[in-house]
Design a protein around this motif. Structure first.
Motif, PDB file in Angstrom:
ATOM      1  N   ALA A 225     -27.984 -19.035 -17.680  1.00  0.00           N
ATOM      2  CA  ALA A 225     -29.129 -18.216 -18.088  1.00  0.00           C
ATOM      3  C   ALA A 225     -29.289 -16.960 -17.240  1.00  0.00           C
ATOM      4  N   SER A 226     -28.910 -17.028 -15.985  1.00  0.00           N
ATOM      5  CA  SER A 226     -29.088 -15.874 -15.093  1.00  0.00           C
ATOM      6  C   SER A 226     -27.767 -15.221 -14.706  1.00  0.00           C
ATOM      7  N   VAL A 227     -26.710 -15.530 -15.464  1.00  0.00           N
ATOM      8  CA  VAL A 227     -25.380 -14.999 -15.146  1.00  0.00           C
ATOM      9  C   VAL A 227     -24.993 -13.937 -16.162  1.00  0.00           C
ATOM     10  N   ASN A 228     -24.849 -12.690 -15.705  1.00  0.00           N
ATOM     11  CA  ASN A 228     -24.437 -11.628 -16.622  1.00  0.00           C
ATOM     12  C   ASN A 228     -22.980 -11.230 -16.373  1.00  0.00           C
ATOM     13  N   LYS A 281     -23.536  -4.576 -24.518  1.00  0.00           N
ATOM     14  CA  LYS A 281     -24.847  -4.446 -23.871  1.00  0.00           C
ATOM     15  C   LYS A 281     -25.456  -5.817 -23.587  1.00  0.00           C
ATOM     16  N   ALA A 282     -25.401  -6.712 -24.560  1.00  0.00           N
ATOM     17  CA  ALA A 282     -25.954  -8.057 -24.375  1.00  0.00           C
ATOM     18  C   ALA A 282     -25.237  -8.793 -23.247  1.00  0.00           C
ATOM     19  N   GLY A 287     -25.216 -11.625 -20.005  1.00  0.00           N
ATOM     20  CA  GLY A 287     -24.088 -12.512 -20.183  1.00  0.00           C
ATOM     21  C   GLY A 287     -24.083 -13.180 -21.539  1.00  0.00           C
ATOM     22  N   PRO A 288     -23.317 -14.282 -21.698  1.00  0.00           N
ATOM     23  CA  PRO A 288     -23.229 -14.957 -22.989  1.00  0.00           C
ATOM     24  C   PRO A 288     -24.567 -15.447 -23.532  1.00  0.00           C
ATOM     25  N   VAL A 289     -25.477 -15.827 -22.644  1.00  0.00           N
ATOM     26  CA  VAL A 289     -26.806 -16.258 -23.102  1.00  0.00           C
ATOM     27  C   VAL A 289     -27.521 -15.090 -23.777  1.00  0.00           C
ATOM     28  N   GLY A 290     -27.350 -13.888 -23.244  1.00  0.00           N
ATOM     29  CA  GLY A 290     -27.923 -12.706 -23.878  1.00  0.00           C
ATOM     30  C   GLY A 290     -27.291 -12.447 -25.232  1.00  0.00           C
ATOM     31  N   ASN A 308     -17.338 -22.788 -18.404  1.00  0.00           N
ATOM     32  CA  ASN A 308     -17.894 -21.661 -17.647  1.00  0.00           C
ATOM     33  C   ASN A 308     -18.466 -20.651 -18.649  1.00  0.00           C
ATOM     34  N   LYS A 309     -18.896 -19.517 -18.161  1.00  0.00           N
ATOM     35  CA  LYS A 309     -19.528 -18.542 -19.057  1.00  0.00           C
ATOM     36  C   LYS A 309     -18.530 -17.985 -20.074  1.00  0.00           C
ATOM     37  N   CYS A 310     -17.248 -17.889 -19.704  1.00  0.00           N
ATOM     38  CA  CYS A 310     -16.243 -17.385 -20.639  1.00  0.00           C
ATOM     39  C   CYS A 310     -16.067 -18.343 -21.814  1.00  0.00           C
ATOM     40  N   HIS A 311     -16.156 -19.630 -21.554  1.00  0.00           N
ATOM     41  CA  HIS A 311     -16.075 -20.633 -22.607  1.00  0.00           C
ATOM     42  C   HIS A 311     -17.232 -20.450 -23.588  1.00  0.00           C
ATOM     43  N   LEU A 312     -18.433 -20.296 -23.067  1.00  0.00           N
ATOM     44  CA  LEU A 312     -19.601 -20.068 -23.910  1.00  0.00           C
ATOM     45  C   LEU A 312     -19.453 -18.779 -24.704  1.00  0.00           C
ATOM     46  N   CYS A 313     -19.026 -17.718 -24.047  1.00  0.00           N
ATOM     47  CA  CYS A 313     -18.844 -16.424 -24.705  1.00  0.00           C
ATOM     48  C   CYS A 313     -17.832 -16.523 -25.839  1.00  0.00           C
ATOM     49  N   THR A 314     -16.688 -17.158 -25.574  1.00  0.00           N
ATOM     50  CA  THR A 314     -15.648 -17.304 -26.594  1.00  0.00           C
ATOM     51  C   THR A 314     -16.167 -18.089 -27.791  1.00  0.00           C
ATOM     52  N   SER A 315     -16.922 -19.134 -27.521  1.00  0.00           N
ATOM     53  CA  SER A 315     -17.469 -19.964 -28.589  1.00  0.00           C
ATOM     54  C   SER A 315     -18.418 -19.171 -29.488  1.00  0.00           C
ATOM     55  N   ILE A 316     -19.269 -18.366 -28.879  1.00  0.00           N
ATOM     56  CA  ILE A 316     -20.203 -17.539 -29.652  1.00  0.00           C
ATOM     57  C   ILE A 316     -19.447 -16.476 -30.441  1.00  0.00           C
ATOM     58  N   ARG A 317     -18.478 -15.833 -29.801  1.00  0.00           N
ATOM     59  CA  ARG A 317     -17.745 -14.753 -30.463  1.00  0.00           C
ATOM     60  C   ARG A 317     -16.918 -15.261 -31.642  1.00  0.00           C
TER      61      ARG A 317
END
Length: 338
Positions: A225-228, A281-282, A287-290, A308-317
């Protein structure tokens, strides 16, 4: 070029972090590979295609020189570049003719190391054309598809011809003590995956953001949540450029910053402003939460845990890609397994 040549850097306060000059560029010669490794950042496989033209490679190389001068470093990667031996030669010959300097390194999984005569011929030719270093991938993921004997043969002969200091093995441990990956039970194979990732952490983008990430996932969404991604974008030392000219920051595959077939790399750097693009921008701010919160209407289904955050980002993308959202940024299809 100077930091002040970038539009973002001119707008932030003097005490704020600046967008760094790119000093390296990895030329992703092709998405085609004889392997389909679970930790691949780019979803490369035998079913993928694409082949970088000499013109695209030269344009990127010249633009990087305009950006970083003598500090510019080019490496050739893939996919598996040595599936296109002639194109490697064509690029290096063109670079030599244009006096662009040496290619810093060329990567390979070593599949072609079956014939001693061929190895010697190719290595000597690369040396003649100015290759500084050869990087050989050696790990359980690649050995699921490539026998270890050709890799060991290639490493040994390359070190004899070039010298040990010009041959990089990633990773030496697995060259000396290979892990059996073929004809084993799935549980054992997955155990080897987890062991390798625990020793040598990887980015969970591309195919790595799928089954492999799920094997080691342990953090809920709230942990990020706090990782950009501000420092990831501003501090990236370079880019990767795919066969079609798409530019990715660092190893953030699947997030397109621009295309060198349309805009010179130094101009892409000059014009980059992380707040001008909705997706970036998000990520930049939250980060991925944004990214997730800025696309609430997607009905994204969260899993219990992420690696990690990259896993979350990839999943959303992946969901954004499937919904055809901002394909100028979320792409190309190859990075998403199509």
């Amino acid at each position: 070029m100077e930091l002040s040549d970038n539009i973002y850097n001119r707008q932030v306060n003097p005490d704020q972090p600046k967008f760094k000059l790119w000093r390296y560029a990895g030329l992703l010669l092709t998405y085609k590979c004889n392997c389909s490794c679970e930790f691949c950042y780019y979803n490369c496989s035998p079913h993928q295609n694409g082949l970088m033209s000499v013109d695209t490679a030269m344009g990127a190389w010249q633009s990087l020189k305009a950006l970083a001068g003598d500090n510019a470093k080019i490496h050739i990667t893939g996919g598996e570049p040595f599936l296109y031996w002639q194109r490697i030669q064509d690029i290096l010959q063109a670079a030599k003719k244009e006096k662009l300097g040496q290619v810093d390194l060329i990567e390979t999984n070593g599949f072609w190391g079956k014939d001693q005569k061929l190895i010697k011929s190719w290595i000597r030719k690369l040396d003649e054309l100015g290759m500084r270093r050869l990087k050989i991938s050696c790990d359980p993921f690649h050995q699921e598809y490539v026998d270890i004997e050709p890799v060991q043969r290639l490493a040994s002969l390359a070190q004899q011809i070039l010298g040990p200091e010009r041959v990089l093995i990633r990773w030496q441990e697995y060259l000396l003590n290979p892990v059996k990956m073929k004809d084993i039970e799935n549980d054992k194979r997955q155990g080897n995956y987890v062991s390798a990732v625990s020793k040598y952490p990887c980015r969970f983008t591309g195919r790595a953001g799928g089954r492999l990430a799920e094997l080691v996932a342990s953090e809920p969404v709230e942990s990020f949540a706090s990782v950009n991604c501000k420092s990831a974008f501003l501090g990236a030392k370079g880019v990767h450029i795919d066969p079609y000219g798409n530019v990715f920051s660092g190893t953030c595959s699947g997030i397109i910053l621009g295309n060198v077939s349309k805009t010179a790399l130094n101009d892409i750097w000059r014009r980059f402003h992380p707040l001008d693009n909705k997706i970036i921008k998000a990520l930049f701010k939250r980060g991925p939460v944004g990214l997730l919160e800025s696309h609430k209407k997607l009905d994204y289904t969260q899993t219990k845990a992420y690696a990690n955050k990259c896993h979350l980002c990839t999943s959303i993308r992946r969901l954004l890609f499937d919904r055809n959202i901002d394909k100028a940024t979320i792409g190309p299809p190859e990075c998403y397994g199509l």
